[in-house]
Design a protein around this motif. Structure first.
Motif, mmCIF file in Angstrom:
data_model
loop_
_atom_site.group_PDB
_atom_site.id
_atom_site.type_symbol
_atom_site.label_atom_id
_atom_site.label_comp_id
_atom_site.label_asym_id
_atom_site.label_seq_id
_atom_site.Cartn_x
_atom_site.Cartn_y
_atom_site.Cartn_z
ATOM 1 N N ASN A 1 0.787 -1.230 0.000
ATOM 2 C CA ASN A 1 0.000 0.000 0.000
ATOM 3 C C ASN A 1 0.821 1.284 0.000
ATOM 4 N N PRO B 1 -7.579 4.586 4.722
ATOM 5 C CA PRO B 1 -8.412 3.498 4.181
ATOM 6 C C PRO B 1 -8.342 2.188 4.964
ATOM 7 N N VAL C 1 -3.645 4.863 -0.094
ATOM 8 C CA VAL C 1 -4.966 5.178 -0.614
ATOM 9 C C VAL C 1 -5.718 3.877 -0.844
ATOM 10 N N GLY C 2 -7.024 3.901 -0.611
ATOM 11 C CA GLY C 2 -7.832 2.704 -0.793
ATOM 12 C C GLY C 2 -9.303 3.032 -0.793
ATOM 13 N N GLU C 3 -10.080 2.096 -1.258
ATOM 14 C CA GLU C 3 -11.526 2.298 -1.344
ATOM 15 C C GLU C 3 -12.188 1.919 -0.024
ATOM 16 N N ASN D 1 -12.862 6.727 -2.298
ATOM 17 C CA ASN D 1 -11.490 6.451 -1.861
ATOM 18 C C ASN D 1 -11.116 7.337 -0.682
ATOM 19 N N SER D 2 -10.237 6.813 0.122
ATOM 20 C CA SER D 2 -9.691 7.579 1.244
ATOM 21 C C SER D 2 -8.170 7.557 1.148
ATOM 22 N N ARG D 3 -7.539 8.696 1.414
ATOM 23 C CA ARG D 3 -6.079 8.793 1.333
ATOM 24 C C ARG D 3 -5.539 9.353 2.644
#
Length: 337
Positions: free
Chosen positions: A97, A283, A124-126, A132-134
């Protein structure tokens, strides 16, 4: 006094670890955090094992029956010019990640000994379909960023002569506790002089002996929660065990003597990241309990040369060791015979 305590705690890299908020790396996920922390802490663990293993002898001649010496010993393992110990290459291909903020895929970053600052990373991820969140944060620097280029250790050591040619040694640093940290050290060793078994040993101008020494250090550091990581009882628990096997030769003069040794160091450290860590931003918002444990070995040939000045009951010694981490050892000694 606070500066002395700080230096003692840098033995295990605990103070800089907590100050750098390295627990933020858990925001990248457990596997990424473990990989980074292992590379970050490994050099300071290795250097500390070299530092605490010094100072086992200051002469090739073993004390006679009933002879004793009490010493206050300080060691400094130097890493000022060791770029390979102060940095490591972080390749994002090896991480699930973690990404560099500037788009790089590979970059040299600081270990716990280094001074590279301002390296920004992100994950970052869904977190929901189409959402998405970072999370952005800075990688920690190390001791060199605080103008500290050596790993110190200090302890009290006692030696006493037993049967012919054999000297028993013990070292001790009583447990030092502050609000956030604690550290202690103990060890035991033996020195045997081989020249005492020669028929005319008093006629020989040198003394030759062998030394075996074991040292154990343990330390803990409780570090403060950050805006990214919440939790309880967050701490680092580090334990080190080292052995040295050394051949020693020295002159046999009444006031000043010169000595040298050649041998081998074997050591292992275990660093446990303990407590509860709740990632509350980004995330990968999960809770980890006692997330991981890290191990580091230290092995290698070592050689040193030094001198000891004897003025009655009072003695001084200093020596320099060549090894993976070169180090200086000095001692103030009080003895009889």
């Amino acid at each position: 006094m606070k500066k002395v305590i700080f230096l003692l705690f840098t033995i295990a890299g605990l103070n800089v670890y907590g100050q750098s908020n390295i627990n933020e790396i858990l925001a990248a996920g457990l596997d990424d955090a473990e990989r980074f922390t292992n590379d970050y802490l490994a050099p300071v663990s290795e250097g500390a094992m070299h530092s605490i293993s010094n100072g086992w002898y200051n002469h090739g001649e073993a004390k006679p029956l009933g002879g004793f010496e009490i010493s206050i010993i300080g060691n400094m393992a130097n890493f000022k010019d060791k770029t390979d110990k102060k940095t490591f290459e972080l390749n994002t291909v090896d991480y699930e990640n973690l990404q560099f903020d500037d788009g790089s895929t590979s970059k040299m970053v600081s270990t716990a000994l280094g001074d590279i600052e301002g390296v920004m990373v992100y994950v970052v991820g869904e977190i929901a379909p189409g959402v998405n969140s970072r999370e952005d944060f800075e990688l920690p620097a190390g001791l060199a960023s605080e103008d500290v280029n050596f790993i110190p250790s200090a302890f009290i050591q006692a030696s006493i002569g037993l049967f012919k040619g054999t000297e028993l040694k013990a070292r001790f640093l009583p447990k030092i506790n502050t609000e956030e940290a604690a550290i202690g050290l103990y060890g035991v060793g033996v020195q045997h002089e081989f020249t005492q078994h020669l028929p005319a040993e008093k006629l020989f101008p040198v003394a030759i002996s062998g030394v075996i020494g074991y040292t154990h250090l343990d330390g803990t550091y409780d570090f403060t929660s950050t805006n990214i990581i919440a939790g309880e009882d967050q701490r680092i628990d580090m334990k080190m065990n080292t052995w040295i096997f050394q051949a020693v030769v020295s002159t046999k003069l009444p006031i000043i003597n010169f000595y040298g040794g050649l041998g081998y160091l074997s050591g292992k450290s275990t660093t446990d990241i303990l407590g509860t860590y709740t990632v509350q931003s980004g995330p990968f918002q999960e809770t980890y309990t006692d997330p991981f444990s890290l191990n580091k070995d230290a092995k290698g040939v070592r050689a040193n040369i030094g001198a000891k000045l004897k003025l009655g009951f009072f003695r001084l010694h200093a020596d320099y060791t060549l090894a993976d981490f070169n180090s200086l050892s000095v001692g103030l000694n009080f003895g009889f015979r």
